[in-house]
Design a protein around this motif. Sequence first.
Motif, PDB file in Angstrom:
ATOM      1  N   GLN A   1     -12.865  12.766   9.045  1.00  0.00           N
ATOM      2  CA  GLN A   1     -12.361  12.467  10.375  1.00  0.00           C
ATOM      3  C   GLN A   1     -13.232  13.179  11.399  1.00  0.00           C
ATOM      4  O   GLN A   1     -14.015  14.062  11.052  1.00  0.00           O
TER       5      GLN A   1
ATOM      6  N   ASP B   1      -3.637   5.237  -3.757  1.00  0.00           N
ATOM      7  CA  ASP B   1      -3.316   4.981  -2.348  1.00  0.00           C
ATOM      8  C   ASP B   1      -2.884   6.259  -1.641  1.00  0.00           C
ATOM      9  O   ASP B   1      -3.321   6.551  -0.530  1.00  0.00           O
TER      10      ASP B   1
ATOM     11  N   THR C   1       0.840  -1.197   0.000  1.00  0.00           N
ATOM     12  CA  THR C   1       0.000   0.000   0.000  1.00  0.00           C
ATOM     13  C   THR C   1       0.869   1.239   0.000  1.00  0.00           C
ATOM     14  O   THR C   1       2.007   1.212   0.423  1.00  0.00           O
TER      15      THR C   1
ATOM     16  N   ASP D   1      -1.314   4.349   7.816  1.00  0.00           N
ATOM     17  CA  ASP D   1      -1.623   2.995   8.280  1.00  0.00           C
ATOM     18  C   ASP D   1      -2.321   2.163   7.222  1.00  0.00           C
ATOM     19  O   ASP D   1      -2.669   1.007   7.463  1.00  0.00           O
ATOM     20  N   GLY D   2      -2.594   2.751   6.056  1.00  0.00           N
ATOM     21  CA  GLY D   2      -3.270   2.029   4.989  1.00  0.00           C
ATOM     22  C   GLY D   2      -4.776   2.140   5.016  1.00  0.00           C
ATOM     23  O   GLY D   2      -5.462   1.524   4.211  1.00  0.00           O
ATOM     24  N   ASN D   3      -5.321   2.906   5.947  1.00  0.00           N
ATOM     25  CA  ASN D   3      -6.771   3.089   6.035  1.00  0.00           C
ATOM     26  C   ASN D   3      -7.227   4.155   5.056  1.00  0.00           C
ATOM     27  O   ASN D   3      -6.570   5.176   4.891  1.00  0.00           O
ATOM     28  N   ILE D   4      -8.384   3.935   4.440  1.00  0.00           N
ATOM     29  CA  ILE D   4      -8.964   4.952   3.576  1.00  0.00           C
ATOM     30  C   ILE D   4      -9.573   6.031   4.463  1.00  0.00           C
ATOM     31  O   ILE D   4     -10.384   5.741   5.341  1.00  0.00           O
ATOM     32  N   VAL D   5      -9.161   7.285   4.241  1.00  0.00           N
ATOM     33  CA  VAL D   5      -9.622   8.397   5.072  1.00  0.00           C
ATOM     34  C   VAL D   5     -10.190   9.486   4.180  1.00  0.00           C
ATOM     35  O   VAL D   5      -9.482  10.107   3.403  1.00  0.00           O
TER      36      VAL D   5
ATOM     37  N   ARG E   1      -5.498   7.009   1.199  1.00  0.00           N
ATOM     38  CA  ARG E   1      -5.083   6.217   2.361  1.00  0.00           C
ATOM     39  C   ARG E   1      -4.152   7.018   3.269  1.00  0.00           C
ATOM     40  O   ARG E   1      -3.382   7.844   2.814  1.00  0.00           O
ATOM     41  N   ASP E   2      -4.235   6.718   4.582  1.00  0.00           N
ATOM     42  CA  ASP E   2      -3.312   7.338   5.531  1.00  0.00           C
ATOM     43  C   ASP E   2      -2.068   6.462   5.662  1.00  0.00           C
ATOM     44  O   ASP E   2      -1.912   5.468   4.950  1.00  0.00           O
TER      45      ASP E   2
END
Length: 100
Positions: A24, A10, A4, A17-21, A14-15
């Motif tokens: 927030q 990506d 990632t 950490d690999g999370n889609i953001v 993605r942040d």
Amino acid sequence: MENTGNTFVDKTFRDSDGNIVLAQMPNLPLIVWIVTSLLALVFTTGKINTVLDVLANGSLFTWAWLELFQGVNYFRRALGLAVFIGIIASKIISYNGLSS
């Protein structure tokens, strides 16, 4: 392990950490903007309205600046840039008498 963070998609969504953001929880400047904007709807004239307007614009400016330079991904940074440009454009328009 998944690879990632290498593609443009990506990096955009993605942040670290690999999370889609995309959104927030609101941080302090955004909370201040929401509260002062709502209070400005109640206090529509006078010095209180002027102070609330300055606080609202200042806190939204701060939020946009933080997102632009510290956003977790390209999407959040672009969102900060869009809001930053919007704030400046709205002030230019209102100061030139093009807005009511």
